[in-house]
Write a protein that holds these residues in place. Structure first.
Motif, PDB file in Angstrom:
ATOM      1  N   PRO A 185       2.904  13.677   6.426  1.00 34.23           N
ATOM      2  CA  PRO A 185       3.854  13.872   7.530  1.00 34.23           C
ATOM      3  C   PRO A 185       5.255  13.399   7.148  1.00 34.23           C
ATOM      4  N   MET A 186       6.230  13.740   7.951  1.00 34.96           N
ATOM      5  CA  MET A 186       7.619  13.372   7.670  1.00 34.96           C
ATOM      6  C   MET A 186       7.924  11.927   8.072  1.00 34.96           C
ATOM      7  N   GLU A 187       6.950  11.256   8.605  1.00 36.57           N
ATOM      8  CA  GLU A 187       7.089   9.837   8.955  1.00 36.57           C
ATOM      9  C   GLU A 187       5.734   9.177   8.765  1.00 36.57           C
ATOM     10  N   LYS A 188       5.668   8.088   8.002  1.00 38.25           N
ATOM     11  CA  LYS A 188       4.361   7.512   7.708  1.00 38.25           C
ATOM     12  C   LYS A 188       4.477   6.032   7.382  1.00 38.25           C
ATOM     13  N   SER A 189       3.498   5.259   7.851  1.00 40.62           N
ATOM     14  CA  SER A 189       3.334   3.861   7.480  1.00 40.62           C
ATOM     15  C   SER A 189       2.099   3.745   6.592  1.00 40.62           C
ATOM     16  N   PHE A 190       2.242   3.137   5.422  1.00 41.33           N
ATOM     17  CA  PHE A 190       1.101   2.950   4.530  1.00 41.33           C
ATOM     18  C   PHE A 190       0.295   1.701   4.896  1.00 41.33           C
ATOM     19  N   ILE A 191       0.971   0.675   5.392  1.00 38.32           N
ATOM     20  CA  ILE A 191       0.311  -0.581   5.746  1.00 38.32           C
ATOM     21  C   ILE A 191       0.948  -1.126   7.024  1.00 38.32           C
ATOM     22  N   LYS A 192       0.112  -1.580   7.946  1.00 43.00           N
ATOM     23  CA  LYS A 192       0.598  -2.234   9.160  1.00 43.00           C
ATOM     24  C   LYS A 192      -0.024  -3.618   9.256  1.00 43.00           C
ATOM     25  N   ILE A 193       0.824  -4.622   9.460  1.00 41.62           N
ATOM     26  CA  ILE A 193       0.371  -6.006   9.612  1.00 41.62           C
ATOM     27  C   ILE A 193       1.014  -6.559  10.879  1.00 41.62           C
ATOM     28  N   HIS A 194       0.190  -6.923  11.841  1.00 41.61           N
ATOM     29  CA  HIS A 194       0.683  -7.442  13.121  1.00 41.61           C
ATOM     30  C   HIS A 194       0.048  -8.804  13.388  1.00 41.61           C
ATOM     31  N   PRO A 195       0.706  -9.670  14.143  1.00 44.08           N
ATOM     32  CA  PRO A 195       2.053  -9.550  14.717  1.00 44.08           C
ATOM     33  C   PRO A 195       3.139  -9.871  13.684  1.00 44.08           C
ATOM     34  N   ASP A 196       4.402  -9.897  14.150  1.00 39.49           N
ATOM     35  CA  ASP A 196       5.528 -10.046  13.230  1.00 39.49           C
ATOM     36  C   ASP A 196       5.678 -11.456  12.660  1.00 39.49           C
ATOM     37  N   LYS A 197       4.923 -12.414  13.176  1.00 41.65           N
ATOM     38  CA  LYS A 197       4.963 -13.758  12.592  1.00 41.65           C
ATOM     39  C   LYS A 197       4.205 -13.827  11.271  1.00 41.65           C
ATOM     40  N   LEU A 198       3.578 -12.734  10.915  1.00 41.67           N
ATOM     41  CA  LEU A 198       2.971 -12.602   9.592  1.00 41.67           C
ATOM     42  C   LEU A 198       3.990 -11.912   8.685  1.00 41.67           C
ATOM     43  N   ILE A 199       4.294 -12.534   7.562  1.00 43.20           N
ATOM     44  CA  ILE A 199       5.349 -12.051   6.682  1.00 43.20           C
ATOM     45  C   ILE A 199       4.739 -11.485   5.407  1.00 43.20           C
ATOM     46  N   LEU A 200       4.977 -10.214   5.165  1.00 42.46           N
ATOM     47  CA  LEU A 200       4.494  -9.569   3.943  1.00 42.46           C
ATOM     48  C   LEU A 200       5.213 -10.144   2.727  1.00 42.46           C
ATOM     49  N   THR A 201       4.467 -10.428   1.655  1.00 38.29           N
ATOM     50  CA  THR A 201       5.089 -10.925   0.420  1.00 38.29           C
ATOM     51  C   THR A 201       4.711 -10.120  -0.811  1.00 38.29           C
ATOM     52  N   ALA A 202       3.673  -9.283  -0.750  1.00 35.71           N
ATOM     53  CA  ALA A 202       3.304  -8.506  -1.935  1.00 35.71           C
ATOM     54  C   ALA A 202       2.451  -7.307  -1.566  1.00 35.71           C
ATOM     55  N   ILE A 203       2.755  -6.177  -2.201  1.00 24.70           N
ATOM     56  CA  ILE A 203       1.880  -5.000  -2.239  1.00 24.70           C
ATOM     57  C   ILE A 203       1.904  -4.528  -3.681  1.00 24.70           C
ATOM     58  N   LYS A 204       0.756  -4.492  -4.317  1.00 27.91           N
ATOM     59  CA  LYS A 204       0.705  -4.156  -5.730  1.00 27.91           C
ATOM     60  C   LYS A 204      -0.693  -3.693  -6.108  1.00 27.91           C
ATOM     61  N   LYS A 205      -0.803  -3.084  -7.263  1.00 27.78           N
ATOM     62  CA  LYS A 205      -2.116  -2.784  -7.821  1.00 27.78           C
ATOM     63  C   LYS A 205      -2.652  -4.060  -8.466  1.00 27.78           C
ATOM     64  N   THR A 206      -3.974  -4.252  -8.392  1.00 25.42           N
ATOM     65  CA  THR A 206      -4.567  -5.427  -9.030  1.00 25.42           C
ATOM     66  C   THR A 206      -4.351  -5.367 -10.539  1.00 25.42           C
ATOM     67  N   GLU A 207      -4.472  -6.537 -11.165  1.00 23.64           N
ATOM     68  CA  GLU A 207      -4.206  -6.620 -12.594  1.00 23.64           C
ATOM     69  C   GLU A 207      -5.258  -5.886 -13.419  1.00 23.64           C
ATOM     70  N   ASN A 208      -6.531  -5.934 -13.000  1.00 19.29           N
ATOM     71  CA  ASN A 208      -7.618  -5.464 -13.871  1.00 19.29           C
ATOM     72  C   ASN A 208      -8.538  -4.425 -13.244  1.00 19.29           C
ATOM     73  N   GLU A 209      -8.240  -3.995 -12.012  1.00 21.58           N
ATOM     74  CA  GLU A 209      -9.134  -3.055 -11.332  1.00 21.58           C
ATOM     75  C   GLU A 209      -8.319  -1.977 -10.640  1.00 21.58           C
ATOM     76  N   ASP A 210      -9.003  -0.905 -10.242  1.00 20.46           N
ATOM     77  CA  ASP A 210      -8.367   0.134  -9.441  1.00 20.46           C
ATOM     78  C   ASP A 210      -8.441  -0.258  -7.972  1.00 20.46           C
ATOM     79  N   ALA A 211      -7.661  -1.249  -7.634  1.00 24.01           N
ATOM     80  CA  ALA A 211      -7.645  -1.776  -6.266  1.00 24.01           C
ATOM     81  C   ALA A 211      -6.222  -2.189  -5.912  1.00 24.01           C
TER      82      ALA A 211
END
Length: 609
Positions: free
Chosen positions: A520-546
């Motif tokens: 779609p022309m608008e999309k969220s890949f990850i949602k974390i609620h509520p806003d007092k939770l602060i995202l610090t990393a999104i990455k592929k794992t070092e040794n796995e397809d995860a």
């Protein structure tokens, strides 16, 4: 050596031996930043600030843009640029040796630091652009006959309506519009014109968390006229939140009227310059202090569009040229031109400031001072953002009797420092300016260090070698960015910390080709609620397809976390920081977990596609 054995161990070995010794150890709480038993070298937070700024930018580009975008592209079938990301992280970490990042080496070392930061930025900008192009190629574009559109990315875990700048090809048509996917025309402002390219800014509304939103470039038959709430008049600018007036007779000092609560902040954004006879480790005050409120400023409006209005303040700061051999500031003076651009945006409750000084003086410290409006007895603490935490510090200076070193009056921060009394408060956000001080005079002030210029690595051989470091004088052009954010209530419950994050981690936008994909022309890949939770990393794992998603609880209360990852992953685990699985989590259209105060949570999910 007889029975004495010397073994080269590691931290785990050391902790194990201490536990085995069964020693009754005292417990210490707090920041452990006192100087009672050992010097803590507080001046390192303002030595060679250009390095701190480069480090902040490089870390943010890697952490919040390159890795997440590469991960989302990988989910969609793109090859994950593991080797490039690893190289960028290695260059960055090579600059994190304590003397390197502290700015307490010889000049030659720091030239290499600066070069490595440039390498990091080159790598991540390549990754960001290619990841966005690949994601955009999977989008199904609707309601457009054009060949290009604008892809806006939000790296944070809350929906945002923010200003974004994008460089686009100059449309063939004389007039053009920016529209959202519902056909709504979006006001924009042209800020730069080249032969075949133009730079525009606009407010991208409701960009989903950890996701993107597409805006279309469409031709218009006539010139567009945008209605704007932004106002300007001589030395004044205004939006829906603030009215700001600059006083040319006091160096352009600001008076800020907060329309939301009728509160007035006076004597804001005043520059103060102190002599500094210290070194890369310590600031050493030398009088007199020079203040910009005794200067006559040149003030003019330089931007007056529907998206941003900007007031430019220019001062010629006349400062002592150096500190003499007798330890006093010289009678010989030099002119240091300073430009401050004060910007307001439509619908954004911040006052963003970009500054630039042509520094021609040596042996001095330049700070910007903000009046909080609080009397000394009204507030007791400052709150300073740090890694995974916001530190509550007393504004009272300890006596430090029988301490090895004087108690520090300046302190570190990351994205912001603020003071409030639970009813209202003042936050100062910054980009790579980690040193602040709370000053008690006629009222409480926040001081933010913009520049500290010294010519010695150390003046005390017990701390470091006595070596001249002329490049630590930071002569020439120095730039800085910070934001003034008044607020009601307190910084946590009001969510003011989000404005500091928005300031440091902006929306980014790229012009992309129109394709016929499925997304779609608008999309969220990850949602974390509520806003007092602060995202610090999104990455592929070092040794796995995860995929790894990491966040923390910025509050002092347990929170029920609600996490959704798109597309749905096959298996989910809570892990430690080494990405080792601890607990399996069952997910059906997301999952919920309790998150303790200040807790760091790492989640690993395996691909199901």
């Amino acid at each position: 050596f007889g029975k004495n054995i010397i073994k080269h161990g590691n931290l785990l070995d050391y902790v194990k031996r201490i536990k085995e010794a069964n020693i009754n150890l005292e417990a210490y709480q707090g920041e452990l930043r006192g100087a009672r038993y050992h010097p803590i070298l507080p001046g390192v937070f303002s030595s060679r600030l250009y390095l701190k700024q480069e480090n902040t930018l490089s870390q943010i580009l890697l952490q919040y843009y390159a890795e997440p975008l590469a991960t989302f592209a990988w989910i969609l079938g793109y090859e994950y640029p593991y080797d490039l990301l690893l190289k960028a992280w290695k260059y960055l970490i090579q600059n994190h040796a304590h003397d390197s990042i502290c700015g307490t080496c010889i000049d030659e070392v720091h030239r290499e630091n600066f070069l490595k930061f440039s390498w990091v930025k080159q790598i991540v900008e390549y990754i960001i652009e290619n990841s966005i192009k690949f994601i955009a190629s999977k989008i199904k574009f609707e309601n457009t006959k054009n060949n290009s559109a604008i892809f806006v990315y939000n790296p944070l875990n809350w929906e945002r309506s923010e200003v974004v700048e994008v460089r686009i090809s100059k449309p063939r048509e004389k007039y053009f519009e920016i529209k959202d996917m519902n056909g709504k025309s979006i006001p924009y402002q042209i800020i730069k014109i080249e032969k075949n390219k133009i730079n525009i800014i606009f407010i991208a509304e409701n960009v989903p968390p950890c996701g993107y939103k597409i805006f279309l470039i469409t031709p218009s038959e006539k010139p567009l006229v945008f209605q704007s709430i932004l106002k300007y008049n001589m030395n004044e600018i205004e939006n829906d939140f603030f009215k700001i007036k600059a006083n040319p007779e006091k160096g352009g000092s600001l008076t800020i009227f907060d329309k939301r609560n009728n509160r007035i902040y006076d004597n804001m954004n005043i520059l103060e310059d102190d002599g500094d006879n210290g070194d890369e480790y310590y600031f050493s005050y030398v009088s007199p202090t020079f203040s910009s409120n005794k200067l006559k400023a040149s003030i003019k409006i330089i931007e007056k569009g529907p998206v941003r209005v900007t007031l430019r303040i220019k001062n010629d700061f006349i400062l002592p040229k150096r500190i003499n051999e007798n330890g006093n500031r010289s009678y010989e003076k030099t002119i240091c031109p300073i430009i401050m651009d004060i910007s307001l945006y439509s619908k954004i409750p911040r006052i963003d400031i970009k500054g630039k000084i042509n520094n021609k003086a040596k042996d001095h410290r330049l700070r910007v001072i903000f009046s909080t409006g609080f009397k000394n007895e009204d507030v007791k603490y400052s709150f300073a953002h740090d890694q995974f935490y916001v530190i509550k510090r007393s504004i009272k200076i300890q006596k430090g009797e029988k301490w090895i070193d004087k108690p520090p009056t300046t302190h570190p921060q990351r994205f912001f420092v603020c003071i409030d009394n639970g009813i209202n408060g003042l936050m100062i956000a910054n980009k790579g300016l980690p040193e602040y001080e709370i000053i008690e005079r006629d009222q409480v002030y926040i001081a933010l260090t913009l520049l500290r210029c010294i010519g010695w690595l150390s003046r005390n051989e017990k701390i470091g070698p006595i070596i001249r470091t002329p490049e630590a004088q930071c002569l020439g052009i120095n730039k800085f960015e910070y934001s003034i954010i008044p607020y009601d209530n307190n910084w946590l419950e009001n969510g003011t910390y989000k404005e500091a994050y928005n300031f440091n981690i902006p929306l980014i936008a790229y012009e992309v080709e129109v394709k016929n994909g499925k997304l779609p022309m608008e999309k969220s890949f990850i949602k974390i609620h509520p806003d007092k939770l602060i995202l610090t990393a999104i990455k592929k794992t070092e040794n796995e397809d995860a995929i790894i998603v990491r966040f923390y609880n910025i509050s002092n209360e347990k929170i029920l976390s609600d996490i959704k990852i798109f597309p749905e992953l096959k298996r989910l685990y809570i892990t430690n920081l080494n990405e080792e699985s601890l607990i399996e989590v069952k997910s059906q259209n997301g999952f919920k977990i309790d998150t303790e105060p200040y807790k760091i949570v790492t989640i690993k999910g395996y691909k199901n596609f």
